[in-house]
Scaffold this motif. Structure first.
Motif, short mmCIF file in Angstrom:
data_model
loop_
_atom_site.label_atom_id
_atom_site.label_comp_id
_atom_site.label_asym_id
_atom_site.label_seq_id
_atom_site.Cartn_x
_atom_site.Cartn_y
_atom_site.Cartn_z
N ILE A 65 0.76 -1.35 0.11
CA ILE A 65 -0.12 -0.05 0.18
C ILE A 65 0.88 1.35 -0.08
CG2 ILE A 65 -1.79 1.30 1.39
CD1 ILE A 65 -3.06 -1.91 1.74
N VAL A 68 1.63 1.70 -3.63
CA VAL A 68 0.60 2.20 -4.14
C VAL A 68 0.19 3.82 -4.48
CG1 VAL A 68 -1.57 2.04 -4.56
CG2 VAL A 68 -0.53 0.32 -4.43
N ASP A 80 -0.14 -2.23 -7.79
CA ASP A 80 0.93 -1.99 -6.76
C ASP A 80 1.93 -2.90 -7.80
OD1 ASP A 80 -0.44 -4.51 -6.88
OD2 ASP A 80 1.50 -5.09 -4.91
N VAL A 367 -4.98 -5.27 -1.88
CA VAL A 367 -4.47 -3.57 -2.43
C VAL A 367 -5.76 -3.35 -3.54
CG1 VAL A 367 -2.91 -3.54 -4.41
CG2 VAL A 367 -1.66 -4.08 -2.29
N TYR A 370 -8.17 -1.84 -2.04
CA TYR A 370 -7.42 -0.56 -0.93
C TYR A 370 -7.48 0.40 -2.43
CZ TYR A 370 -4.24 3.33 0.48
OH TYR A 370 -4.32 4.63 0.61
N ARG A 371 -7.43 0.31 -3.45
CA ARG A 371 -6.83 0.63 -4.83
C ARG A 371 -8.84 1.03 -5.34
NH1 ARG A 371 -7.14 -0.45 -10.26
NH2 ARG A 371 -6.78 -2.54 -9.51
#
Length: 381
Positions: A65, A68, A80, A367, A370-371
């Motif tokens: 993260i 990223v 990522d 990820v 989160y993205r």
């Protein structure tokens, strides 16, 4: 007198160079023998999960993260890894009609069956860069309309089977512990320390550094002109296998791509567009599998080791065709960016195995969530 002095110095220098060469060759020979002795079969045909792997995985998620966020494109959060796509294209994967019965499992269970799919072709770096920069290249395939219960819960992936690959046969770390050390150094901007974690030479990973350097290869002429490997092992019914996708131009109309202009930042996308959209010529591949023979050194838990093709050759199980199509639109590129690929979007018959795949299950999902949350988007499929 001066001439004799120079001749003497020359002889001494020559002897020193010969000595250094002999020491180098001796060290290489000793290292090769040690490696062969230490890494010889038989090996386990079952996974072996080391203690502490869950804690290491959580730390890697946090580092991913961080990366990223470091590579945000203005206000947009990128992947990522494999952030730059050359294109998302429609493909058709067709199981061989005469497939060996012992390999008929999962999506390969019905000979002659054709699956519609999305294929994403990409560079490996976490930040979009010129295609001529040395880098890994990736291929991800998402089969659609695949019935059956999947390994990952969630309605978005109920009808999918994913395959994730890149164009080198081995990975540059052996396990999750080394991945944590290597990845943390990269996240801190200390790439030089990724393979040299301390002053102790016993901790140096020279072999893995060489693998990493080979992975960062010059770009192919086109994204459809190179081989892509799973690197990590998977199940195929009762078998432990690795898989790869190789170009199969013999299955498509003859085609010669015009010489690409490698000065263009996105020449790989241009090459794909030239073939599929302008010249309207399809691209063809073969999906192949390699079975583990545990009597030899074909480990499950170490993806830095290439399984010997002389012991276990690859076998073609399906043909892949990427038909002529228009793919380079704003809508399709955005759709492509929202696609989430994970080898755990999978039937149990294709279950990912080994430490690298266990790590992927947690990291890819974390990820991806989160993205998309940071971008205010809902992932496609």
């Amino acid at each position: 007198m001066l001439k004799q002095t120079w001749l003497w110095l020359g002889r001494q220098l020559g002897r020193m160079l010969l000595l250094l060469l002999a020491l180098g060759l001796g060290g290489w020979a000793a290292g090769t023998l040690y490696y062969k002795e230490k890494h010889s079969g038989p090996v386990s045909s079952e996974e072996q999960i080391p203690p502490g792997e869950a804690a290491l995985t959580q730390a890697i998620i946090e580092d991913a993260i961080r990366i990223v966020e470091q590579h945000r494109d203005n206000t947009r959060v990128l992947r990522d890894a494999h952030a730059k796509a050359h294109g998302c294209v429609k493909a058709e994967v067709t199981v061989l009609s005469d497939l060996d019965p012992s390999l008929r499992h999962g999506v390969l269970s019905e000979p002659g069956k054709s699956w519609q799919a999305w294929m994403r072709l990409s560079n490996g770096n976490a930040y979009p860069q010129f295609d001529r920069t040395r880098d890994a290249r990736g291929m991800a395939i998402k089969l659609l309309g695949v019935p059956g219960e999947k390994l990952m819960e969630g309605a978005r992936h109920d009808d999918e089977q994913d395959f994730v690959m890149f164009n080198h046969p081995v990975f540059f770390v052996r396990d999750v512990a080394e991945y944590r050390s290597n990845f943390a150094a990269q996240a801190d901007g200390k790439k030089a320390l990724a393979f040299f974690p301390s002053w102790d030479p016993r901790t140096w990973e020279i072999r893995h550094l060489i693998i990493a350097l080979k992975t960062l290869a010059p770009a192919p002429q086109s994204p459809v002109a190179t081989t892509y490997n799973s690197i990590a092992p998977f199940k195929l019914g009762p078998h432990n296998i690795k898989y790869r996708v190789i170009p199969a131009p013999e299955n498509c109309p003859q085609y010669r791509l015009p010489e690409p202009n490698t000065d263009l930042p996105n020449f790989l996308r241009s090459a794909l567009y030239q073939q599929l959209s302008l010249d309207r010529v399809p691209a063809c591949f073969a999906l192949q599998v390699q079975r583990q023979n545990p009597s030899y050194y074909m480990p499950i838990e170490d993806p830095s080791v290439e399984w010997d093709e002389a012991v276990s050759p690859y076998e073609t199980v399906a043909n892949i065709q990427v038909p002529a199509q228009d793919f380079d639109s704003t809508e399709q590129n955005r759709f492509c960016d929202n696609l989430s690929f994970n080898p755990w979007h999978s039937l149990p018959e294709h279950r990912p195995i080994g430490g690298l795949n266990r790590l992927r299950k947690a990291v890819y999902e974390a990820v991806s969530v989160y993205r998309h949350e940071r971008n205010g988007e809902t992932p496609n499929n």
